[in-house]
Scaffold this motif. Structure first.
Motif, PDB file in Angstrom:
ATOM      1  N   ILE A 225       0.844  -1.205   0.000  1.00 58.83           N
ATOM      2  CA  ILE A 225       0.000   0.000   0.000  1.00 58.83           C
ATOM      3  C   ILE A 225       0.873   1.247   0.000  1.00 58.83           C
ATOM      4  N   THR A 226       1.918   1.253   0.800  1.00 57.85           N
ATOM      5  CA  THR A 226       2.832   2.402   0.830  1.00 57.85           C
ATOM      6  C   THR A 226       3.503   2.596  -0.523  1.00 57.85           C
ATOM      7  N   LEU A 227       3.913   1.520  -1.146  1.00 55.89           N
ATOM      8  CA  LEU A 227       4.549   1.595  -2.452  1.00 55.89           C
ATOM      9  C   LEU A 227       3.601   2.164  -3.504  1.00 55.89           C
ATOM     10  N   VAL A 228       2.356   1.735  -3.490  1.00 57.10           N
ATOM     11  CA  VAL A 228       1.349   2.252  -4.444  1.00 57.10           C
ATOM     12  C   VAL A 228       1.091   3.718  -4.199  1.00 57.10           C
ATOM     13  N   VAL A 229       0.933   4.109  -2.947  1.00 61.13           N
ATOM     14  CA  VAL A 229       0.663   5.529  -2.636  1.00 61.13           C
ATOM     15  C   VAL A 229       1.831   6.401  -3.049  1.00 61.13           C
TER      16      VAL A 229
ATOM     17  N   SER B  12       4.104   5.759  -5.364  1.00 58.45           N
ATOM     18  CA  SER B  12       4.237   5.795  -6.820  1.00 58.45           C
ATOM     19  C   SER B  12       3.147   6.648  -7.474  1.00 58.45           C
ATOM     20  N   LEU B  13       1.949   6.716  -6.877  1.00 57.52           N
ATOM     21  CA  LEU B  13       0.887   7.541  -7.434  1.00 57.52           C
ATOM     22  C   LEU B  13       1.086   9.025  -7.149  1.00 57.52           C
ATOM     23  N   THR B  14       1.740   9.355  -6.067  1.00 61.54           N
ATOM     24  CA  THR B  14       1.922  10.772  -5.714  1.00 61.54           C
ATOM     25  C   THR B  14       3.232  11.354  -6.230  1.00 61.54           C
ATOM     26  N   SER B  15       4.074  10.546  -6.830  1.00 62.56           N
ATOM     27  CA  SER B  15       5.341  11.068  -7.335  1.00 62.56           C
ATOM     28  C   SER B  15       5.218  11.574  -8.743  1.00 62.56           C
TER      29      SER B  15
END
Length: 64
Positions: free
Chosen positions: A55-59, A61-64
């Protein structure tokens, strides 16, 4: 007959199998204590850590 031993933290005599009623310290680990990390518990903890990481990785990657 009840066997008591002194609590390692406060010194109050207590049953070695239960939590100390005075300070709340739990029974210590040892060869006669059950293993808290049985395979089901260990896999559940590893799954929870992997889920939080994903979940942290997805968040990120989406906010970068």
């Amino acid at each position: 007959m009840t066997v008591t031993e002194p609590c390692l933290q406060c010194g109050l005599p207590k049953d070695p199998e239960i939590r100390c009623p005075s300070c709340g310290m739990t029974a210590e680990f040892g060869p006669t204590r059950p293993n808290p990390f049985r395979s089901g518990t260990l896999w559940a903890m590893m799954g929870a850590i992997a889920a939080v990481f994903a979940i942290t990785l997805v968040v990120v990657s989406l906010t970068s």
